[in-house]
Design a protein around this motif. Structure first.
Motif, PDB file in Angstrom:
ATOM      1  N   THR A 121       0.854  -1.189   0.000  1.00  0.00           N
ATOM      2  CA  THR A 121       0.000   0.000   0.000  1.00  0.00           C
ATOM      3  C   THR A 121       0.890   1.240   0.000  1.00  0.00           C
ATOM      4  O   THR A 121       2.030   1.198   0.478  1.00  0.00           O
ATOM      5  N   PRO A 122       0.400   2.363  -0.517  1.00  0.00           N
ATOM      6  CA  PRO A 122       1.221   3.579  -0.558  1.00  0.00           C
ATOM      7  C   PRO A 122       1.569   4.062   0.843  1.00  0.00           C
ATOM      8  O   PRO A 122       0.828   3.844   1.804  1.00  0.00           O
ATOM      9  N   ARG A 123       2.705   4.737   0.955  1.00  0.00           N
ATOM     10  CA  ARG A 123       3.169   5.268   2.234  1.00  0.00           C
ATOM     11  C   ARG A 123       2.959   6.778   2.249  1.00  0.00           C
ATOM     12  O   ARG A 123       3.535   7.509   1.438  1.00  0.00           O
TER      13      ARG A 123
ATOM     14  N   LEU B  57      -3.811   9.976  -2.624  1.00  0.00           N
ATOM     15  CA  LEU B  57      -3.300   8.755  -3.256  1.00  0.00           C
ATOM     16  C   LEU B  57      -2.815   7.734  -2.236  1.00  0.00           C
ATOM     17  O   LEU B  57      -2.448   6.616  -2.615  1.00  0.00           O
ATOM     18  N   GLU B  58      -2.810   8.083  -0.959  1.00  0.00           N
ATOM     19  CA  GLU B  58      -2.466   7.071   0.045  1.00  0.00           C
ATOM     20  C   GLU B  58      -3.509   5.955   0.051  1.00  0.00           C
ATOM     21  O   GLU B  58      -3.246   4.851   0.536  1.00  0.00           O
ATOM     22  N   TYR B  59      -4.705   6.246  -0.494  1.00  0.00           N
ATOM     23  CA  TYR B  59      -5.743   5.228  -0.613  1.00  0.00           C
ATOM     24  C   TYR B  59      -5.791   4.638  -2.023  1.00  0.00           C
ATOM     25  O   TYR B  59      -6.716   3.901  -2.363  1.00  0.00           O
ATOM     26  N   GLY B  60      -4.794   4.966  -2.835  1.00  0.00           N
ATOM     27  CA  GLY B  60      -4.742   4.451  -4.191  1.00  0.00           C
ATOM     28  C   GLY B  60      -4.256   3.013  -4.239  1.00  0.00           C
ATOM     29  O   GLY B  60      -3.768   2.454  -3.252  1.00  0.00           O
ATOM     30  N   ALA B  61      -4.392   2.421  -5.422  1.00  0.00           N
ATOM     31  CA  ALA B  61      -3.957   1.037  -5.640  1.00  0.00           C
ATOM     32  C   ALA B  61      -2.686   1.041  -6.485  1.00  0.00           C
ATOM     33  O   ALA B  61      -2.648   1.635  -7.567  1.00  0.00           O
ATOM     34  N   ILE B  62      -1.660   0.376  -5.988  1.00  0.00           N
ATOM     35  CA  ILE B  62      -0.394   0.306  -6.712  1.00  0.00           C
ATOM     36  C   ILE B  62      -0.562  -0.608  -7.925  1.00  0.00           C
ATOM     37  O   ILE B  62      -1.104  -1.710  -7.825  1.00  0.00           O
ATOM     38  N   GLN B  63      -0.098  -0.132  -9.075  1.00  0.00           N
ATOM     39  CA  GLN B  63      -0.244  -0.849 -10.338  1.00  0.00           C
ATOM     40  C   GLN B  63       1.103  -1.427 -10.793  1.00  0.00           C
ATOM     41  O   GLN B  63       2.137  -1.176 -10.179  1.00  0.00           O
ATOM     42  N   GLU B  64       1.066  -2.172 -11.888  1.00  0.00           N
ATOM     43  CA  GLU B  64       2.316  -2.644 -12.480  1.00  0.00           C
ATOM     44  C   GLU B  64       3.185  -1.454 -12.858  1.00  0.00           C
ATOM     45  O   GLU B  64       4.400  -1.469 -12.676  1.00  0.00           O
ATOM     46  N   HIS B  65       2.531  -0.410 -13.368  1.00  0.00           N
ATOM     47  CA  HIS B  65       3.214   0.851 -13.645  1.00  0.00           C
ATOM     48  C   HIS B  65       2.393   1.970 -13.015  1.00  0.00           C
ATOM     49  O   HIS B  65       1.280   2.257 -13.460  1.00  0.00           O
ATOM     50  N   GLY B  66       2.925   2.565 -11.957  1.00  0.00           N
ATOM     51  CA  GLY B  66       2.270   3.703 -11.340  1.00  0.00           C
ATOM     52  C   GLY B  66       1.281   3.352 -10.249  1.00  0.00           C
ATOM     53  O   GLY B  66       1.305   2.264  -9.664  1.00  0.00           O
ATOM     54  N   ILE B  67       0.377   4.298 -10.006  1.00  0.00           N
ATOM     55  CA  ILE B  67      -0.592   4.175  -8.923  1.00  0.00           C
ATOM     56  C   ILE B  67      -1.944   4.696  -9.398  1.00  0.00           C
ATOM     57  O   ILE B  67      -2.020   5.679 -10.135  1.00  0.00           O
TER      58      ILE B  67
ATOM     59  N   CYS C  85      -5.683   6.225  -8.538  1.00  0.00           N
ATOM     60  CA  CYS C  85      -6.459   6.943  -7.532  1.00  0.00           C
ATOM     61  C   CYS C  85      -7.738   6.175  -7.218  1.00  0.00           C
ATOM     62  O   CYS C  85      -8.420   5.670  -8.116  1.00  0.00           O
ATOM     63  N   CYS C  86      -8.072   6.113  -5.930  1.00  0.00           N
ATOM     64  CA  CYS C  86      -9.251   5.349  -5.509  1.00  0.00           C
ATOM     65  C   CYS C  86     -10.558   6.008  -5.935  1.00  0.00           C
ATOM     66  O   CYS C  86     -11.580   5.333  -6.077  1.00  0.00           O
ATOM     67  N   TYR C  87     -10.537   7.331  -6.167  1.00  0.00           N
ATOM     68  CA  TYR C  87     -11.790   8.065  -6.328  1.00  0.00           C
ATOM     69  C   TYR C  87     -12.382   7.911  -7.728  1.00  0.00           C
ATOM     70  O   TYR C  87     -13.549   7.564  -7.891  1.00  0.00           O
ATOM     71  N   HIS C  88     -11.580   8.138  -8.771  1.00  0.00           N
ATOM     72  CA  HIS C  88     -12.098   8.061 -10.134  1.00  0.00           C
ATOM     73  C   HIS C  88     -11.254   7.191 -11.056  1.00  0.00           C
ATOM     74  O   HIS C  88     -11.556   7.073 -12.242  1.00  0.00           O
ATOM     75  N   GLY C  89     -10.169   6.608 -10.520  1.00  0.00           N
ATOM     76  CA  GLY C  89      -9.431   5.624 -11.290  1.00  0.00           C
ATOM     77  C   GLY C  89      -8.334   6.142 -12.190  1.00  0.00           C
ATOM     78  O   GLY C  89      -7.789   5.383 -12.997  1.00  0.00           O
ATOM     79  N   MET C  90      -7.976   7.437 -12.086  1.00  0.00           N
ATOM     80  CA  MET C  90      -6.838   7.917 -12.862  1.00  0.00           C
ATOM     81  C   MET C  90      -5.573   7.194 -12.402  1.00  0.00           C
ATOM     82  O   MET C  90      -5.376   6.969 -11.210  1.00  0.00           O
ATOM     83  N   VAL C  91      -4.708   6.854 -13.357  1.00  0.00           N
ATOM     84  CA  VAL C  91      -3.456   6.170 -13.045  1.00  0.00           C
ATOM     85  C   VAL C  91      -2.295   7.098 -13.378  1.00  0.00           C
ATOM     86  O   VAL C  91      -2.241   7.666 -14.480  1.00  0.00           O
ATOM     87  N   PHE C  92      -1.376   7.242 -12.427  1.00  0.00           N
ATOM     88  CA  PHE C  92      -0.230   8.133 -12.609  1.00  0.00           C
ATOM     89  C   PHE C  92       1.069   7.347 -12.502  1.00  0.00           C
ATOM     90  O   PHE C  92       1.236   6.522 -11.599  1.00  0.00           O
ATOM     91  N   ASP C  93       1.987   7.630 -13.414  1.00  0.00           N
ATOM     92  CA  ASP C  93       3.301   6.991 -13.395  1.00  0.00           C
ATOM     93  C   ASP C  93       4.182   7.672 -12.346  1.00  0.00           C
ATOM     94  O   ASP C  93       3.813   8.712 -11.778  1.00  0.00           O
ATOM     95  N   VAL C  94       5.374   7.114 -12.108  1.00  0.00           N
ATOM     96  CA  VAL C  94       6.257   7.663 -11.078  1.00  0.00           C
ATOM     97  C   VAL C  94       6.756   9.058 -11.432  1.00  0.00           C
ATOM     98  O   VAL C  94       7.209   9.797 -10.552  1.00  0.00           O
TER      99      VAL C  94
END
Length: 513
Positions: free
Chosen positions: A70-72, A105-115, A117-126
């Protein structure tokens, strides 16, 4: 260095004037007003002078073990961040609040690439770029267009020996990562063991403590432990009573005012002199020689034992984070205990940590991340800490932000006042060599691995016949030792070590003559 002049600067920067001094018995009434702190040096948020200066350097922000599934959540330099390691192994340090609608994003889901967001599902790279926007089927082009229009705040991160470092300044001004002396002077038999200790106070008073070479004579002396209730806070508990001897100090700005050499000479016994050089590097790095030295054997140019950054969390909290060097190369007495070094844990001078050892290891394993006590007076072992206070208690009890204009320094405080002046000169630009830009150029000129003055030394020097000559010898030794280290700056690696040791041998011989 004139302590009064730097104290005056601290008073000038305070929000209120200096407290009038009334030397009246029971006169607390006359000194009960507390002026403001020194914002120029203590405040580190975005846009502040010290905050902008600090953002020009790499800082450790967390331990690698803090990156789990989980994100820190982190707070560094007043900024709310999340750190994570994605499925590909890349480490990200992003602004905590999603650029879309602000969910953390502390409540986000870690992906194969990036993370994600729990709210609307946007995925952001590092690097902060948006990798995915979950628009309905058939609206992929619109989603791609939107993704290209947003960028999550991100900072470049690297891992080194169990620590995660981030650079939080302008991307086009990124300095080299400073690998001091190429390998942090670690012997082939030794290793860098990471640790992180939270401090409930401003960063500067923690950093001040590293330049305060006189406090061990009281705080870390066994004779000051109440009723013999020892708790690992003193040097004599590890057989290093020489560290408790009041040193004769020499403080010298070195490397064009980018760092401070703090050389202290102590008499071990009638036959040996112990000289320890700590190296304080702007803005917040401390390099320490062997902390368990008993002075029993001659030793010349022993190197790093502790490598530590004081990293601001916000203006009223910070953390000491760095490495303990463990192994027979540096720890010649075999005192260190790797099983006690880690998150909110240290194996020496245990009072550096808010959570005392019985509380920490009575409930948690080393690999676990226990909750950090938020109030030092509500700790389970508060009374134990009163019997044997350590660095944590002394430092954080100076108030959340120490008030410099209330201080009444002695000559033994010269090191920390000089370091404050060097910080002020760097921030104000009155020492161009210490500017962020010139610091980065200096790192590049040294291929990212500058030399350090840090060293531990035990000389075979008989005690002088008179007290006056003994004092003169101690003072001369510290000055000449720092001068030799300065003369060695153009050399690297083993060539430098050999040069320094030969010069130290000659210095010892000349002082015996």
């Amino acid at each position: 260095m004139n302590i009064k002049s730097e104290k005056a600067e601290g008073q000038k920067s305070s929000a209120a004037g200096a407290v009038p001094k009334k030397l009246v018995p029971f006169g607390g009434y006359y000194t009960n007003k507390v002026p403001g702190h020194d914002p120029e040096l203590t405040e580190t948020g975005p846009g502040t002078p010290m905050g902008e200066y600090m953002r020009a350097f790499w800082h450790p922000v967390c331990m690698a073990i803090e990156l789990t599934d989980t994100p820190r959540f982190l707070k560094i330099l007043g900024e709310e961040l999340v750190a994570f390691r994605d499925g590909s192994g890349a480490v990200g340090v992003l602004h905590a609040h999603c650029v879309h609608r602000g969910a953390s994003l502390e409540y986000g889901a870690i992906q194969e690439h990036g993370i994600k967001c729990c709210y609307h599902g946007m995925v952001f790279d590092v690097d902060g770029s948006c990798l995915h926007v979950p628009f309905p089927n058939g609206e992929e082009k619109e989603a791609e267009k939107y993704a290209c229009s947003i960028q999550q705040g991100a900072y470049k991160a690297v891992e080194r020996h169990g620590l995660v470092f981030a650079y939080m300044g302008p991307p086009d001004k990124e300095p080299p990562f400073p690998e001091w002396e190429g390998d942090f002077t670690v012997a082939p038999t030794d290793e860098l063991v990471p640790y992180s200790n939270f401090q409930h106070c401003n960063w500067l008073q923690v950093q001040d403590n590293a330049a305060d070479n006189y406090h061990p004579t009281a705080l870390h002396a066994g004779k000051n432990v109440v009723n013999g209730k020892y708790q690992g806070t003193t040097f004599d508990e590890v057989g290093a009573k020489s560290m408790e001897v009041a040193p004769d100090m020499h403080f010298a700005p070195v490397q064009q005012g980018r760092s401070l050499a703090c050389a202290g000479a102590r008499r071990v016994d009638k036959d040996r002199m112990f000289v320890r050089v700590q190296h304080q590097v702007l803005p917040n790095l401390s390099l320490h020689a062997y902390t368990s030295e008993d002075g029993a054997k001659k030793k010349l140019f022993s190197r790093f034992h502790i490598i530590r950054w004081t990293v601001p969390v916000d203006d009223e909290n910070s953390k000491m984070i760095g490495w303990r060097v463990m192994g027979p190369g540096i720890d010649t007495r075999g005192i260190g205990d790797k099983s006690l070094v880690g998150y909110e844990s240290i194996d020496f001078l245990e009072g550096q940590v808010a959570m005392r050892r019985p509380e920490r290891f009575g409930k948690y394993k080393l690999e676990e991340l226990p909750p950090i006590p938020t109030n030092h007076r509500e700790r389970e072992h508060y009374k134990d800490a009163q019997y044997a206070p350590g660095d944590y208690e002394a430092i954080i009890s100076q108030r959340p932000i120490a008030v410099h204009s209330l201080e009444n320094p002695t000559k033994f405080d010269a090191g920390l006042f000089l370091f404050r002046k060097m910080l002020r000169d760097a921030v104000r630009g009155t020492n161009p060599a210490a500017s962020a830009e010139n610091f980065a150029d200096w790192f590049r000129a040294n291929a990212g691995s500058p030399n350090s003055y840090c060293s531990g030394n035990v000389f075979d020097l008989p005690e002088a016949e008179t007290v006056e000559q003994e004092v003169a010898n101690r003072r001369a030794l510290t000055k000449k030792l720092v001068a030799i280290l300065t003369d060695s700056e153009a050399l690297k690696g083993e060539e430098r070590a050999q040069f320094v040791r030969e010069k130290f041998e000659s210095l010892e011989a000349s002082m015996k003559a």
